[in-house]
Design an enzyme around this catalytic site. Structure first.
Site, PDB file in Angstrom:
ATOM      1  N   VAL A 130     -41.899 -18.279  41.523  1.00  0.00           N
ATOM      2  CA  VAL A 130     -43.037 -17.372  41.714  1.00  0.00           C
ATOM      3  C   VAL A 130     -43.976 -17.974  42.745  1.00  0.00           C
ATOM      4  O   VAL A 130     -44.367 -19.132  42.635  1.00  0.00           O
ATOM      5  CB  VAL A 130     -43.856 -17.171  40.423  1.00  0.00           C
ATOM      6  CG1 VAL A 130     -44.843 -16.021  40.608  1.00  0.00           C
ATOM      7  CG2 VAL A 130     -42.977 -16.900  39.250  1.00  0.00           C
ATOM      8  N   CYS A 131     -44.320 -17.186  43.772  1.00  0.00           N
ATOM      9  CA  CYS A 131     -45.391 -17.611  44.678  1.00  0.00           C
ATOM     10  C   CYS A 131     -46.286 -16.409  44.911  1.00  0.00           C
ATOM     11  O   CYS A 131     -46.158 -15.394  44.220  1.00  0.00           O
ATOM     12  CB  CYS A 131     -44.854 -18.201  45.974  1.00  0.00           C
ATOM     13  SG  CYS A 131     -44.237 -17.019  47.164  1.00  0.00           S
ATOM     14  N   ALA A 132     -47.198 -16.489  45.873  1.00  0.00           N
ATOM     15  CA  ALA A 132     -48.161 -15.407  46.043  1.00  0.00           C
ATOM     16  C   ALA A 132     -47.468 -14.088  46.364  1.00  0.00           C
ATOM     17  O   ALA A 132     -47.682 -13.078  45.703  1.00  0.00           O
ATOM     18  CB  ALA A 132     -49.173 -15.774  47.113  1.00  0.00           C
ATOM     19  N   GLY A 147     -43.900 -14.017  47.248  1.00  0.00           N
ATOM     20  CA  GLY A 147     -42.453 -14.107  47.084  1.00  0.00           C
ATOM     21  C   GLY A 147     -41.735 -14.363  48.395  1.00  0.00           C
ATOM     22  O   GLY A 147     -40.513 -14.373  48.438  1.00  0.00           O
ATOM     23  N   THR A 184     -41.219 -18.650  49.152  1.00  0.00           N
ATOM     24  CA  THR A 184     -40.296 -19.220  48.172  1.00  0.00           C
ATOM     25  C   THR A 184     -38.878 -18.758  48.405  1.00  0.00           C
ATOM     26  O   THR A 184     -37.943 -19.454  48.037  1.00  0.00           O
ATOM     27  CB  THR A 184     -40.689 -18.849  46.736  1.00  0.00           C
ATOM     28  OG1 THR A 184     -41.439 -17.675  46.783  1.00  0.00           O
ATOM     29  CG2 THR A 184     -41.442 -19.952  46.073  1.00  0.00           C
TER      30      THR A 184
END
Lengths: 106, 424
Positions: A6-8, A10, A13
């Site tokens: 999960v990142c801000a 997507g 990542t």
């Protein structure tokens, strides 16, 4: 093993996710890695069975909220990615691979 | 000393501040407004169609001028009324964060927001809703009324003052009944305030927010978030996502004012610094204007690590994704690279701000997707001004020059490490 990043949004990542699939294969582990943003990771967790949920370091301040939201999934390992293991390059991803193996071998 | 400062930056400043931005209401505002971005992006592109960047006497330009009202209708129904969409998104996100029904929360937020706008009867047309305050101008009212609506819903729910259906009733039916009392309270309250007391929500809030909005368009008002965002990233925290929670509503207001002025055919737009200004003239290659660093790493580095990093980070960097660089170099907690990481955006800000305040380059009116390469994004964001491409390229050159000495230090250090490893 099914792994979710999960990142801000997507996006960043997604690259590390792909690299992790390559590296894990080289090390004899079949990892299926997908990347999502903070707005849609929860729905994806509900739809599919994941073993590991990894939170990207740049949103580590949201870790508590994410961990809490994922508590309802049994057997899901939730961890922060250490900042020095987060870039889509072989030696760095290798460290991340070892980190995941260590965390899932409880 | 430097190490101590870096630890302080991470543990005492960035992480606690970022946690603050995780506050429930700020989170709901952020997610609600972020959800409207596709609507704003698509809507604002009709502005380029309405004023195509071609000679004024060409057939396309003449056709566009004749049909401008129709061409702009999709814009009027999307970006022009963005606060309406934001209200729903904020209501949805906030109610979800309380584990309440999201759809009910979103609807209730829209009801509360719409009740700040008084319909007018027009002969031959019937009742109409004045649209101006449904757009960016009404953003702060949308935020306040959406939060108010969901908080009422939560209080009613908690107090048990609600209609509960027996278990046999289907969930969706039960839900609509549960929303009855909060809806009634919200409608009655908003009627009393807006209709009976004739309280002017939009005039009042605009007056309070005016200083903040105009400050955010000054040079210091732009530099402040620019520096803050790079400081967050220097500790490895997503700066735009943290600072954006508070700044994005203001940026949206500025953008909406510019787009509305452009739609009216204004030659010079009122504001310099809506979000596209940051995106295309400051954050080229990502926060920290890292395009210069990634170019240097890819094409001018001697050490093996820097070269590999440059090649990995070049493609994403062109599309303004720089996490591989930030965590791969790393820039995080690395004083050598943090210096240009803060300096380059500051220089770009000053140069671009001056260029736009002197009216050398058009001001931004279009929200182009942030993953476009810099020059293309700059061109689209300014409604098709070729001088924006020049300014963007100047900023890229500046970024290269500023990063260069620090890049040299970094590359040489990597080279040293690599030769040490070889001789061992």
């Amino acid at each position: 093993m099914k792994v979710m990043f999960v990142c801000a949004g997507g996006m960043s990542t997604a690259m590390t996710a792909k690299k992790l699939e390559e590296v894990s294969k080289k090390n004899g582990v079949e990892m299926n890695v997908k990347a999502f943003g903070t707005t849609n990771y929860l729905e994806e967790l509900e739809n599919d069975n994941y073993d590991v949920l990894l939170v990207a370091p740049q949103i580590r301040h949201r870790f508590d909220v994410i961990k809490e939201s994922a508590e309802k999934f049994d057997d899901l390992t939730v961890e922060k990615i250490p900042p020095n293991m987060y870039a889509p390059m072989e030696p760095i991803v290798k460290k991340l691979f070892n980190f995941i193996m260590e965390k899932t071998n409880k | 000393m430097m190490d101590k400062f870096m630890t302080w930056l991470d543990e005492k400043f960035s992480t606690p501040m970022a946690k603050l931005a995780e506050q429930r209401h700020l989170r709901a505002i952020r997610d609600g407004i972020v959800a409207t971005l596709p609507i704003i992006i698509v809507g604002s592109f009709f502005l380029i169609l309405a004023f195509p960047p071609v000679p004024k006497d060409s057939a396309i330009a003449i056709w566009a001028a004749e049909n401008i009202v129709k061409i702009l209708l999709p814009y009027r129904l999307t970006m022009y009324i963005m606060s309406l969409y934001a209200a729903w998104g904020i209501g949805y996100s906030l109610s979800r964060s309380y584990n309440l029904d999201g759809v009910s929360g979103g609807n209730l937020a829209v009801v509360a927001f719409l009740m700040t706008i008084i319909p007018q009867a027009i002969d031959g047309i019937g009742w109409v809703l004045p649209m101006a305050n449904l757009g960016g101008a009404g953003m702060f009212v949308a935020i306040i009324t959406s939060i108010l609506a969901v908080e009422i819903m939560r209080l009613m729910n908690k107090s048990g003052f609600k209609i509960t259906m027996p278990e046999q009733v289907p969930a969706s039916v039960a839900r609509s009944f549960e929303a009855l009392t909060p809806t009634a309270v919200v409608v009655i309250l908003m009627t009393i305030v807006s209709v009976v007391l004739e309280f002017d929500w939009h005039g009042f809030i605009a007056k309070i927010m005016a200083p903040l909005v105009s400050t955010s368009d000054t040079l210091p008002g732009v530099l402040f978030p620019v520096v803050l965002i790079t400081v967050f990233w220097s500790a490895g925290i997503h700066g735009v996502s943290v600072v954006g929670s508070i700044a994005r509503p203001i940026w949206t207001v500025l953008l909406d004012a510019n787009t509305a002025a452009a739609a009216e055919g204004a030659k010079v737009l009122p504001h310099i610094a809506p979000e596209p200004f940051y995106q295309w003239f400051i954050w080229i290659g990502g926060s920290g204007a890292t395009i210069g660093l990634v170019l240097l790493l890819a094409f001018a580095s001697k050490s093996k690590y820097a070269k590999t990093l440059g090649r990995t980070a070049l493609a994403p960097g062109i599309f303004n994704i720089n996490e591989p660089l930030i965590f791969g170099a790393p820039i995080v907690l690395n004083p050598i690279l943090i210096a240009p990481f803060i300096l380059a955006p500051v220089v770009n800000t000053i140069v671009s701000y001056v260029a736009m305040s002197m009216e050398l380059v058009s001001r931004p009116s279009v929200l182009a997707p942030w993953t476009l390469p810099g020059p293309i994004g700059a061109y689209l964001a300014t409604g098709g001004d070729w001088k924006a491409i020049v300014l963007n390229l100047i900023c890229i050159v500046l970024s290269v020059l500023i990063y260069y000495p620090f890049f040299k230090l970094y590359d040489n250090k990597q080279l040293e490490l690599e030769t040490e490893e070889l001789s061992n």
